[in-house]
Design an enzyme around this catalytic site. Structure first.
Site, PDB file in Angstrom:
ATOM      1  CD  GLU A  74      -1.577  -0.683   3.365  1.00 48.17           C
ATOM      2  OE1 GLU A  74      -2.199   0.096   4.114  1.00 48.17           O
ATOM      3  OE2 GLU A  74      -1.656  -1.930   3.496  1.00 48.17           O
ATOM      4  CB  CYS A  78       7.199  -5.694   8.064  1.00 47.29           C
ATOM      5  SG  CYS A  78       8.495  -5.159   8.906  1.00 47.29           S
ATOM      6  CG  HIS A 107       7.971   3.893  18.320  1.00 48.08           C
ATOM      7  ND1 HIS A 107       7.667   4.956  17.803  1.00 48.08           N
ATOM      8  CD2 HIS A 107       7.835   2.861  17.348  1.00 48.08           C
ATOM      9  CE1 HIS A 107       7.301   4.902  16.368  1.00 48.08           C
ATOM     10  NE2 HIS A 107       7.495   3.674  16.146  1.00 48.08           N
ATOM     11  CB  CYS A 127       2.165   0.784   8.805  1.00 52.02           C
ATOM     12  SG  CYS A 127       3.718   0.866   8.115  1.00 52.02           S
TER      13      CYS A 127
HETATM   14  N1  SAH Z   1      10.219   0.116   9.095  1.00 49.30           N
HETATM   15  C1  SAH Z   1      10.338   1.176   9.029  1.00 49.30           C
HETATM   16  C2  SAH Z   1       9.104   1.922   8.157  1.00 49.30           C
HETATM   17  C3  SAH Z   1       7.740   1.387   8.204  1.00 49.30           C
HETATM   18  S1  SAH Z   1       6.834   2.048   9.556  1.00 49.30           S
HETATM   19  C4  SAH Z   1      10.173   1.814  10.681  1.00 49.30           C
HETATM   20  O1  SAH Z   1       9.894   1.084  11.553  1.00 49.30           O
HETATM   21  O2  SAH Z   1      10.412   2.963  10.955  1.00 49.30           O
HETATM   22  C5  SAH Z   1       6.916   3.622   9.289  1.00 49.30           C
HETATM   23  C6  SAH Z   1       6.323   4.367  10.584  1.00 49.30           C
HETATM   24  O3  SAH Z   1       4.888   4.188  11.064  1.00 49.30           O
HETATM   25  C7  SAH Z   1       7.195   4.160  11.914  1.00 49.30           C
HETATM   26  O4  SAH Z   1       7.670   4.997  12.790  1.00 49.30           O
HETATM   27  C8  SAH Z   1       6.401   3.142  12.550  1.00 49.30           C
HETATM   28  O5  SAH Z   1       6.582   2.962  13.982  1.00 49.30           O
HETATM   29  C9  SAH Z   1       4.900   3.892  12.270  1.00 49.30           C
HETATM   30  N2  SAH Z   1       3.828   3.245  12.438  1.00 49.30           N
HETATM   31  C10 SAH Z   1       3.548   1.788  12.314  1.00 49.30           C
HETATM   32  N3  SAH Z   1       2.182   1.318  12.666  1.00 49.30           N
HETATM   33  C11 SAH Z   1       1.763   2.578  13.214  1.00 49.30           C
HETATM   34  C12 SAH Z   1       0.262   2.706  14.060  1.00 49.30           C
HETATM   35  N4  SAH Z   1      -0.463   1.728  14.035  1.00 49.30           N
HETATM   36  N5  SAH Z   1       0.191   3.906  14.396  1.00 49.30           N
HETATM   37  C13 SAH Z   1       1.035   5.029  14.411  1.00 49.30           C
HETATM   38  N6  SAH Z   1       2.259   4.756  14.041  1.00 49.30           N
HETATM   39  C14 SAH Z   1       2.553   3.640  13.268  1.00 49.30           C
END
Ligand code: SAH
Length: 358
Positions: A89, A109, A225, A342
Site C-alpha cells: 500500500e 514485514c 517509540h 502502515c
Molecule cells: N520499518 C520502518 C518503516 C515503516 S513504519 C520503521 O520502522 O520505521 C513507518 C512508521 O510508522 C514507523 O515510525 C512506525 O513505527 C509507524 N507506525 C506503524 N504502525 C503505526 C500505527 N499503527 N500507528 C502509528 N504509527 C505507526
C-alpha cells in the site's frame, strides 16, 4: 514472474536497446516513456515489433493501482498489486508545497513491532528497486492531467517528496532500497532531490552506518517509540538486537558523514510511553543532538490491543519536550478515516478477500 524494466537506469536501458539490435535513440524514448509512467505497450514512439519483443521478457505494468481510497482531507490511499499478485500500500498526502508519497519496500514485514499492521502476516518478500519506483510512477501517471497537484520544476510531476514509511523495513531490503534511491534521484529519471526523501528505519544499526557511507543526503528517521531498552523491547522486538545507545551513535555518525540532522518517530501509546517521566527521559536522551522528534498518535490497529493517547495528552507531551529544549512536532493525523496506518489497508483487504492470501 517476468523481469522489470523499471529496475534499470538509463545506461542499462541503453545497453538493452543496443543488445536488441535497435537504434540508440530508442533508449531515450523507452526510458522517458517509463519515467512518465507508461506501460511498455503504451509507449507510442516505439515500434510495435520492439515492444512485443520486450514484452516477452518484461512486465508491461509491474505495479497496478488496484484500489483508491480518498479521505475527506484529500489524502489518497492506494492498494497496489504486483505482478505476482502480492499487495502493498501507499499514501499520497497533499500539502501546500507539493505532494508526499509514502512507499512500501517489502510485502509484509518481519520486524514484528506490536503496534503495526504490516507485520501481522510476517514478511512475504522484498520488493525490487523497480517495484518501489513504479509505485511513484503509477501515482504520477494517475494525476498527470491534474493541474492543482502539479509540482514545481520543468517536469511538474505530482510527487515531489517521498517517505519510505509504507510496509516493510527499508534497511532489511538494503540493496534494492539503495538502488531505488539512486534511480529516483537520477537527473535523467524522476530527479527527486534526496533532501525531499525520508527513510524510516526501526534501527538496524549496521545498515545505518552503511547508508551513511552511500553519500545520499536524505532524511534519516528512526522509529524510537520508547526511552529505555526494556520498554522498547516490549513494543519492538528489534530492540533486543540493537540498543538505543548504539542507535544514537549511528545517528551521530550519519550527521558527521552527511551534515544532515536526523529524525525520530515517537508513536504515543496510551499507558506505555507518554507520561511526564517519559518526556523527561526523552529530553535527556536527545537534548543537544542535531535531531527533530515527530510525535504521532497511535493509529489503532484492530488486531492489536494498544490504545492511542488522547489529543490533549499528546499536546501536553509535546509541550514538555519543547520546554526541555527539543525540536519536536505532533504530526497531524491525516487519513485515519481510510486506514492511514502502515499495513492496515492490506490487512483489511486480505480479510475481505477471506482467504488470508494474496
Ligand atoms: N520499518 C520502518 C518503516 C515503516 S513504519 C520503521 O520502522 O520505521 C513507518 C512508521 O510508522 C514507523 O515510525 C512506525 O513505527 C509507524 N507506525 C506503524 N504502525 C503505526 C500505527 N499503527 N500507528 C502509528 N504509527 C505507526
Amino acid at each position: 514472474m517476468k523481469k522489470i524494466l523499471q529496475d534499470l537506469n538509463f545506461s542499462e536501458v541503453e545497453q538493452l536497446v543496443l543488445a536488441s539490435g535497435e537504434k540508440k535513440f530508442r533508449a531515450r524514448q523507452l526510458f522517458e516513456g517509463l519515467t512518465a509512467g507508461r506501460k511498455i505497450s503504451e509507449i507510442s514512439s516505439l515500434p510495435r515489433a520492439f515492444k512485443d519483443k520486450l514484452l516477452e521478457e518484461y512486465e508491461d505494468e509491474p505495479v497496478k493501482i488496484k484500489e483508491i481510497f480518498r479521505s475527506a482531507d484529500g489524502t489518497e490511499k492506494y492498494l497496489f498489486s504486483l505482478a505476482d499478485g502480492s499487495l502493498v500500500e501507499g499514501v499520497l498526502m497533499k500539502y501546500k508545497y507539493g505532494c508526499t508519497q509514502c512507499v512500501s519496500t517489502q510485502v509484509g514485514c518481519r520486524m514484528g513491532c506490536n503496534f503495526c499492521a504490516s507485520t501481522l502476516g510476517g514478511l512475504v518478500r522484498n520488493l525490487t528497486a523497480g517495484e518501489i519506483l513504479a509505485q511513484i510512477l503509477a501515482v504520477n501517471a494517475l494525476h498527470e492531467g491534474d493541474e492543482a497537484l502539479k509540482g514545481r520544476g520543468r517536469e511538474a510531476r505530482t510527487v515531489t517528496n517521498i517517505v519510505l514509511m509504507g510496509s516493510g523495513e527499508p534497511l532489511d531490503n538494503y540493496g534494492e532500497t539503495v538502488k531505488f534511491l539512486r534511480l529516483v534521484t537520477a537527473g535523467d529519471g524522476l530527479n527527486v532531490s534526496a533532501r525531499n526523501i525520508s527513510l524510516s528505519t526501526c534501527g538496524l544499526v549496521p545498515k545505518m552506518y552503511e547508508l551513511a557511507n552511500e553519500g545520499i543526503p536524505l532524511n534519516l528517521t528512526v522509529s524510537l517509540h520508547a526511552t529505555s531498552d526494556e520498554e522498547r523491547e516490549r513494543v519492538m522486538p528489534v530492540a533486543k538486537a540493537y540498543k538505543i545507545e548504539q542507535i544514537l551513535r549511528a545517528c551521530a555518525y550519519y550527521f558527521e558523514r552527511t551534515g544532515r540532522r536526523y529524525y525520530f518517530e515517537y508513536t504515543l501509546i496510551e499507558g506505555e510511553n507518554c507520561d511526564e517521566a517519559h518526556a523527561r527521559a526523552l529530553v535527556s536522551l536527545l537534548k543537544g543532538r542535531p535531531c527533530h522528534v515527530n510525535l504521532i498518535r497511535l493509529n489503532e490497529v484492530k488486531e492489536r490491543s494498544l490504545k492511542a493517547t488522547g489529543e490533549k495528552e499528546a499536546y501536553r507531551f509535546l509541550g514538555l519536550l519543547e520546554k526541555g529544549g527539543l525540536s519536536a512536532t505532533l504530526r497531524r493525523q491525516i487519513g485515519s478515516d481510510i486506514g492511514g496506518a502502515c499495513g492496515q489497508l492490506r490487512a483489511s483487504y486480505l480479510e475481505r478477500a477471506g482467504d488470508g492470501q494474496d
